[in-house]
Design a protein around this motif. Structure first.
Motif, PDB file in Angstrom:
ATOM      1  N   LEU A   1       6.117  21.681  65.541  1.00 25.83           N
ATOM      2  CA  LEU A   1       7.615  21.867  65.811  1.00 25.83           C
ATOM      3  C   LEU A   1       7.944  22.548  64.553  1.00 25.83           C
ATOM      4  O   LEU A   1       7.482  22.743  63.301  1.00 25.83           O
ATOM      5  N   LYS A   2       9.428  23.636  64.795  1.00 31.86           N
ATOM      6  CA  LYS A   2       9.912  24.159  63.726  1.00 31.86           C
ATOM      7  C   LYS A   2      10.984  23.404  63.087  1.00 31.86           C
ATOM      8  O   LYS A   2      11.680  22.447  63.786  1.00 31.86           O
ATOM      9  N   PRO A   3      11.204  23.552  61.845  1.00 31.12           N
ATOM     10  CA  PRO A   3      12.437  23.196  61.273  1.00 31.12           C
ATOM     11  C   PRO A   3      13.764  23.107  62.043  1.00 31.12           C
ATOM     12  O   PRO A   3      14.016  24.345  62.656  1.00 31.12           O
ATOM     13  N   ARG A   4      14.710  22.542  62.106  1.00 27.69           N
ATOM     14  CA  ARG A   4      16.055  22.509  62.763  1.00 27.69           C
ATOM     15  C   ARG A   4      16.585  23.529  62.260  1.00 27.69           C
ATOM     16  O   ARG A   4      16.770  23.811  61.426  1.00 27.69           O
ATOM     17  N   HIS A   5      17.271  24.413  63.341  1.00 27.69           N
ATOM     18  CA  HIS A   5      18.055  25.476  63.015  1.00 27.69           C
ATOM     19  C   HIS A   5      19.469  25.088  63.665  1.00 27.69           C
ATOM     20  O   HIS A   5      19.337  25.119  64.954  1.00 27.69           O
ATOM     21  N   VAL A   6      20.675  25.277  63.013  1.00 27.45           N
ATOM     22  CA  VAL A   6      21.925  25.380  63.398  1.00 27.45           C
ATOM     23  C   VAL A   6      22.763  26.465  63.085  1.00 27.45           C
ATOM     24  O   VAL A   6      22.468  27.149  62.097  1.00 27.45           O
ATOM     25  N   THR A   7      23.582  26.799  63.868  1.00 28.41           N
ATOM     26  CA  THR A   7      24.431  28.013  63.803  1.00 28.41           C
ATOM     27  C   THR A   7      25.843  27.577  63.326  1.00 28.41           C
ATOM     28  O   THR A   7      26.517  26.830  64.278  1.00 28.41           O
ATOM     29  N   VAL A   8      26.336  27.858  62.343  1.00 31.85           N
ATOM     30  CA  VAL A   8      27.632  27.450  61.823  1.00 31.85           C
ATOM     31  C   VAL A   8      28.698  28.586  62.274  1.00 31.85           C
ATOM     32  O   VAL A   8      28.755  29.618  61.888  1.00 31.85           O
ATOM     33  N   ILE A   9      29.882  28.327  63.184  1.00 30.32           N
ATOM     34  CA  ILE A   9      30.856  29.109  63.276  1.00 30.32           C
ATOM     35  C   ILE A   9      32.216  28.788  62.192  1.00 30.32           C
ATOM     36  O   ILE A   9      32.622  27.673  62.626  1.00 30.32           O
ATOM     37  N   LEU A  10      32.439  29.532  61.325  1.00 32.49           N
ATOM     38  CA  LEU A  10      33.302  29.125  60.290  1.00 32.49           C
ATOM     39  C   LEU A  10      34.453  29.940  60.416  1.00 32.49           C
ATOM     40  O   LEU A  10      34.443  30.952  60.467  1.00 32.49           O
ATOM     41  N   ASN A  11      35.574  29.247  60.593  1.00 30.05           N
ATOM     42  CA  ASN A  11      37.059  29.708  60.421  1.00 30.05           C
ATOM     43  C   ASN A  11      37.709  29.893  59.109  1.00 30.05           C
ATOM     44  O   ASN A  11      38.153  28.873  58.298  1.00 30.05           O
ATOM     45  N   PRO A  12      37.330  30.878  58.305  1.00 32.57           N
ATOM     46  CA  PRO A  12      37.666  30.970  56.832  1.00 32.57           C
ATOM     47  C   PRO A  12      39.280  30.825  56.508  1.00 32.57           C
ATOM     48  O   PRO A  12      39.516  30.671  55.352  1.00 32.57           O
ATOM     49  N   ALA A  13      39.932  30.987  57.677  1.00 33.37           N
ATOM     50  CA  ALA A  13      41.447  31.026  57.701  1.00 33.37           C
ATOM     51  C   ALA A  13      41.815  29.488  57.586  1.00 33.37           C
ATOM     52  O   ALA A  13      43.180  29.121  57.561  1.00 33.37           O
ATOM     53  N   ALA A  14      41.046  28.560  57.965  1.00 33.54           N
ATOM     54  CA  ALA A  14      41.364  27.229  58.258  1.00 33.54           C
ATOM     55  C   ALA A  14      41.917  26.659  56.783  1.00 33.54           C
ATOM     56  O   ALA A  14      41.408  27.122  55.855  1.00 33.54           O
ATOM     57  N   LYS A  15      42.766  25.457  57.030  1.00 36.53           N
ATOM     58  CA  LYS A  15      43.190  24.827  55.943  1.00 36.53           C
ATOM     59  C   LYS A  15      43.785  25.586  54.873  1.00 36.53           C
ATOM     60  O   LYS A  15      43.483  25.558  53.587  1.00 36.53           O
ATOM     61  N   ASP A  16      44.656  26.681  55.198  1.00 38.55           N
ATOM     62  CA  ASP A  16      45.143  27.682  54.276  1.00 38.55           C
ATOM     63  C   ASP A  16      44.330  28.459  53.525  1.00 38.55           C
ATOM     64  O   ASP A  16      44.246  28.438  52.422  1.00 38.55           O
ATOM     65  N   ARG A  17      43.334  28.908  54.110  1.00 38.80           N
ATOM     66  CA  ARG A  17      42.398  29.672  53.789  1.00 38.80           C
ATOM     67  C   ARG A  17      41.517  29.111  52.756  1.00 38.80           C
ATOM     68  O   ARG A  17      40.825  29.519  51.830  1.00 38.80           O
ATOM     69  N   LYS A  18      41.369  27.839  52.782  1.00 41.08           N
ATOM     70  CA  LYS A  18      40.376  26.813  51.962  1.00 41.08           C
ATOM     71  C   LYS A  18      39.108  26.452  52.858  1.00 41.08           C
ATOM     72  O   LYS A  18      38.191  25.895  52.241  1.00 41.08           O
ATOM     73  N   GLY A  19      39.046  26.929  54.071  1.00 42.47           N
ATOM     74  CA  GLY A  19      37.625  26.521  54.863  1.00 42.47           C
ATOM     75  C   GLY A  19      36.559  26.636  54.164  1.00 42.47           C
ATOM     76  O   GLY A  19      35.715  25.882  54.289  1.00 42.47           O
ATOM     77  N   THR A  20      36.240  27.951  53.769  1.00 43.29           N
ATOM     78  CA  THR A  20      34.785  28.501  52.984  1.00 43.29           C
ATOM     79  C   THR A  20      34.603  27.721  51.957  1.00 43.29           C
ATOM     80  O   THR A  20      33.459  27.030  51.919  1.00 43.29           O
ATOM     81  N   ALA A  21      35.719  27.248  51.019  1.00 44.71           N
ATOM     82  CA  ALA A  21      35.203  26.586  49.897  1.00 44.71           C
ATOM     83  C   ALA A  21      35.150  24.896  50.320  1.00 44.71           C
ATOM     84  O   ALA A  21      34.147  24.552  49.738  1.00 44.71           O
ATOM     85  N   LEU A  22      35.787  24.371  51.218  1.00 45.06           N
ATOM     86  CA  LEU A  22      35.538  23.049  51.645  1.00 45.06           C
ATOM     87  C   LEU A  22      34.201  22.932  52.355  1.00 45.06           C
ATOM     88  O   LEU A  22      33.309  21.962  51.974  1.00 45.06           O
ATOM     89  N   PHE A  23      33.771  24.041  53.130  1.00 45.74           N
ATOM     90  CA  PHE A  23      32.384  23.873  53.760  1.00 45.74           C
ATOM     91  C   PHE A  23      31.376  23.971  52.553  1.00 45.74           C
ATOM     92  O   PHE A  23      30.111  22.986  52.764  1.00 45.74           O
ATOM     93  N   GLU A  24      31.201  25.032  51.798  1.00 50.08           N
ATOM     94  CA  GLU A  24      30.531  25.026  50.722  1.00 50.08           C
ATOM     95  C   GLU A  24      30.235  24.011  49.775  1.00 50.08           C
ATOM     96  O   GLU A  24      29.339  23.662  49.098  1.00 50.08           O
ATOM     97  N   LYS A  25      31.312  23.245  49.495  1.00 46.17           N
ATOM     98  CA  LYS A  25      31.370  22.202  48.662  1.00 46.17           C
ATOM     99  C   LYS A  25      31.040  20.823  49.226  1.00 46.17           C
ATOM    100  O   LYS A  25      30.159  20.002  48.596  1.00 46.17           O
ATOM    101  N   TYR A  26      31.423  20.444  50.515  1.00 45.35           N
ATOM    102  CA  TYR A  26      30.913  19.048  51.115  1.00 45.35           C
ATOM    103  C   TYR A  26      30.130  19.038  52.233  1.00 45.35           C
ATOM    104  O   TYR A  26      29.535  18.113  52.513  1.00 45.35           O
ATOM    105  N   ALA A  27      29.856  20.134  52.791  1.00 38.92           N
ATOM    106  CA  ALA A  27      29.034  20.567  54.051  1.00 38.92           C
ATOM    107  C   ALA A  27      27.638  21.051  53.614  1.00 38.92           C
ATOM    108  O   ALA A  27      26.466  20.430  54.223  1.00 38.92           O
ATOM    109  N   ALA A  28      27.705  22.303  53.362  1.00 42.71           N
ATOM    110  CA  ALA A  28      26.393  22.919  52.996  1.00 42.71           C
ATOM    111  C   ALA A  28      25.190  22.536  52.253  1.00 42.71           C
ATOM    112  O   ALA A  28      24.273  22.462  52.648  1.00 42.71           O
ATOM    113  N   PRO A  29      25.753  21.754  51.197  1.00 44.71           N
ATOM    114  CA  PRO A  29      24.518  21.374  50.466  1.00 44.71           C
ATOM    115  C   PRO A  29      23.769  19.915  51.051  1.00 44.71           C
ATOM    116  O   PRO A  29      22.614  19.689  51.006  1.00 44.71           O
TER     117      PRO A  29
END
Length: 395
Positions: free
Chosen positions: A61-89
């Motif tokens: 088996l291969k390691p799991r692979h997920v594709t993230v569709i990120l809307n950077p304009a979400a949450k008053d353009r804070k979407g990218t920062a929120l994802f990188e801080k709380y989800a990506a790690p």
């Protein structure tokens, strides 16, 4: 004793400065306390995620692979920062390979899902709008019957409105940071849940699919323009309704609503569907299976209920009524508490606004909506589907 008395006297003589200092100090301590609690929480989630990353997987088996569709304009353009801080790690610590795609314009998530391939799951990082686009793109595919099983959708709620995600993960003690962490951990653990999808087919064009709600009317029109008043900061929602009240309010929508009573399955509506192992049985076939017959698979579990013998005379019998309203809201049982206990797995709730509304009531109702308090005349329909609705365009 002289020093404490002198300090109290000094504070009394400069009570304005003293009050300001106390307020600032209190706010600073509260801010620091919240930050410390978030750091402690993320440390606990990271340690839990690390356990999945330290685990072993079979060599085939291969390691799991997920594709993230990120809307950077979400949450008053804070979407990218929120994802990188709380989800990506958490995803990286769990040993999951992540492919990140940032949307650049409206409708791109829909187009991406139409060509999505070579991934184990799709994570939608955005709000209800981005999720609606992704679900619509997935269900419009020519191979949608297979695609909905091949590409389970995970939710990273970083939008301004996250009604569907909140009903999946929300509790009274959850703040935004913990909601993001909980939703990410659900992806890491592989937790899945079957939900209902509502399809909306107009007189022309392709259908639109939704998981939570669909709305049309004067309140929806204002909600779509709230971001234009970004310079008002936290007051932008209130100011949007105030400015809209100065203009001529749109006339009520004249509509005919048709609905059918719910049916859990009968000879009229039931359609048999293949399970995922059956769909891919040919891909797992080997050359020796031509000489050695394969035994029955445990995964190929047939439905024991023979719906062809069940007769429901009410199935497919439509009921219609005409209505005039300033606003319509249809919610699925994915976001309406208590609907699933009514006996139907596909219940809908229809909220019909008043036929006419005064400007002051319009503003006050808009403010209540901003505070997640929707009021008005409600007509609850425990339906399997609502369809054949026709709306006359507003002049």
């Amino acid at each position: 004793m002289s020093r404490p008395l002198k300090l109290i006297k000094t504070l009394g003589n400069h009570w304005k400065k003293s009050t300001l200092a106390i307020v600032v100090t209190g706010c600073g301590l509260n801010y620091g306390k919240n930050k410390l609690e978030i750091l402690s929480m993320m440390r606990a989630y990271c340690e839990e995620s690390q356990k999945f990353g330290d685990g072993t997987i079979p060599s085939r088996l291969k390691p799991r692979h997920v594709t993230v569709i990120l809307n950077p304009a979400a949450k008053d353009r804070k979407g990218t920062a929120l994802f990188e801080k709380y989800a990506a790690p958490l995803l990286h610590l769990a040993g999951i390979r992540v492919s990140l795609i940032k949307t650049e314009h409206e409708g791109q998530a829909k187009a991406l899902m139409d060509v999505m391939d070579n991934t184990d799951a799709v994570l939608v990082a955005g709000g209800d709008g981005t999720l609606l686009e992704a679900v619509t793109g997935l269900c419009r595919r020519s191979d949608s019957d297979v695609a909905v099983r091949r590409f389970p959708i995970g939710i990273i709620p970083i939008g301004r409105t996250n009604s569907f995600a909140k009903h999946l993960f929300w509790a009274s003690h959850l703040d935004d940071a913990k909601l993001l962490a909980e939703s990410t951990m659900a992806v890491i653990k592989g937790d899945t849940k079957a939900v209902n999808i509502v399809s909306i087919q107009g007189e022309s064009g392709k259908p639109v699919y939704a998981l939570s709600r669909l709305e049309c009317g004067i309140f929806r029109d204002v909600d779509a323009k709230i971001q234009k008043y970004w310079y008002w900061g936290p007051l932008k929602s209130k100011m949007a309704y105030i400015f809209a009240s100065f203009k001529n309010l749109e006339p009520p929508i004249e509509a005919r609503i048709s609905w059918a009573p719910p049916c859990d399955g009968c000879s009229t509506c039931y359609e048999s569907s293949l399970t995922l192992p059956e769909l891919y049985s040919s891909t797992s076939r080997r050359w020796w299976h031509s000489f050695i017959p394969r035994g029955p698979s445990k995964n190929n579990i047939k439905n024991e209920v023979d719906y062809s013998k069940i007769v429901n005379n009410d199935c497919g019998q439509w009921v219609s009524f005409d209505v005039s309203s300033t606003n319509f809201l249809v919610e699925t049982n994915n976001v309406v508490p208590g609907c699933k206990e009514q006996g139907s797995p596909c219940s809908l709730k229809l909220k019909i606004g008043p036929k006419e509304i005064r400007r002051t009531d319009f503003v006050l109702e808009g403010w209540r909506r901003s505070a997640d308090s929707n009021e008005g005349r409600e007509a609850e329909l425990s339906n399997r589907e609502i369809g054949r609705a026709s709306c006359r365009e507003r002049v």
